[in-house]
Design a protein around this motif. Structure first.
Motif, PDB file in Angstrom:
ATOM      1  N   VAL A  10      28.569  37.338  40.084  1.00  0.00           N
ATOM      2  CA  VAL A  10      27.759  38.542  39.891  1.00  0.00           C
ATOM      3  C   VAL A  10      28.172  39.629  40.883  1.00  0.00           C
ATOM      4  CG1 VAL A  10      25.423  39.496  40.007  1.00  0.00           C
ATOM      5  CG2 VAL A  10      25.821  37.323  38.843  1.00  0.00           C
ATOM      6  N   CYS A  11      28.363  39.249  42.138  1.00  0.00           N
ATOM      7  CA  CYS A  11      28.788  40.240  43.151  1.00  0.00           C
ATOM      8  C   CYS A  11      30.155  40.827  42.803  1.00  0.00           C
ATOM      9  CB  CYS A  11      28.829  39.591  44.532  1.00  0.00           C
ATOM     10  SG  CYS A  11      27.204  39.226  45.209  1.00  0.00           S
ATOM     11  N   HIS A  12      31.068  39.986  42.325  1.00  0.00           N
ATOM     12  CA  HIS A  12      32.403  40.446  41.940  1.00  0.00           C
ATOM     13  C   HIS A  12      32.319  41.445  40.785  1.00  0.00           C
ATOM     14  CE1 HIS A  12      36.683  40.399  41.180  1.00  0.00           C
ATOM     15  NE2 HIS A  12      36.468  39.992  39.936  1.00  0.00           N
ATOM     16  N   LEU A  13      31.505  41.136  39.799  1.00  0.00           N
ATOM     17  CA  LEU A  13      31.344  42.046  38.661  1.00  0.00           C
ATOM     18  C   LEU A  13      30.762  43.387  39.115  1.00  0.00           C
ATOM     19  CD1 LEU A  13      29.989  39.518  36.020  1.00  0.00           C
ATOM     20  CD2 LEU A  13      32.222  40.653  35.984  1.00  0.00           C
ATOM     21  N   LEU A  14      29.730  43.333  39.945  1.00  0.00           N
ATOM     22  CA  LEU A  14      29.106  44.565  40.420  1.00  0.00           C
ATOM     23  C   LEU A  14      30.073  45.374  41.282  1.00  0.00           C
ATOM     24  CD1 LEU A  14      25.561  43.192  41.297  1.00  0.00           C
ATOM     25  CD2 LEU A  14      26.184  44.646  39.338  1.00  0.00           C
ATOM     26  N   ASP A  15      30.800  44.703  42.166  1.00  0.00           N
ATOM     27  CA  ASP A  15      31.776  45.389  43.019  1.00  0.00           C
ATOM     28  C   ASP A  15      32.913  45.998  42.212  1.00  0.00           C
ATOM     29  OD1 ASP A  15      30.324  44.728  45.267  1.00  0.00           O
ATOM     30  OD2 ASP A  15      31.642  43.074  45.874  1.00  0.00           O
ATOM     31  N   SER A  16      33.161  45.441  41.025  1.00  0.00           N
ATOM     32  CA  SER A  16      34.230  45.944  40.160  1.00  0.00           C
ATOM     33  C   SER A  16      33.759  47.063  39.243  1.00  0.00           C
ATOM     34  CB  SER A  16      34.804  44.799  39.326  1.00  0.00           C
ATOM     35  OG  SER A  16      35.365  43.817  40.174  1.00  0.00           O
TER      36      SER A  16
END
Length: 123
Positions: free
Chosen positions: A61-67
């Motif tokens: 989830v953090c990776h998706l949001l950061d992307s």
């Protein structure tokens, strides 16, 4: 002078940790592309579904949001009653002292009446 100690008992633990990127999903997945986090290309899709609230799920989830993926494009499937232990207070490199951190942690374990009480005391 050399002293020898003969062990009387060997204690071992068995760990059966399975990292999501090393195996297929443990449930049937039909009609959609299913990838582990380290193989995820973003933004490549209109929507994403993240299954699980463990470390890999949170990382996904953090990776998706950061992307740059919108929160509206992410569906996150997690257990109803999820509790996570924040490890920042345990690791000496972050707190300056393992023993000081344990002095705060162990009373919760010793004084609690059950596992839920431990969780509530550690919040």
């Amino acid at each position: 002078t050399t002293s020898w100690v003969t062990p009387r008992k060997t204690v071992t633990t068995i760990s059966n940790v399975q990292v999501p990127s090393t195996r297929p999903p443990p449930f049937p997945v039909d009609g959609v592309e299913c990838r582990p986090l380290n193989a995820l290309e973003v933004p490549a899709h209109a929507s994403y579904v993240v299954c699980g609230a463990g470390k890999s799920g949170v990382d996904a989830v953090c990776h998706l949001l950061d992307s740059g993926v919108s929160t509206d494009a992410i569906t996150w499937i997690v257990p109803h009653n999820r509790w996570m232990f924040l490890r920042d207070g345990i690791w000496p490199s972050r707190t300056g002292g393992y023993y000081e951190a344990m002095a705060k942690f162990f009373p919760s374990l010793l004084e609690a009446s059950d596992s839920m009480d431990v969780a509530l005391r550690l919040e």
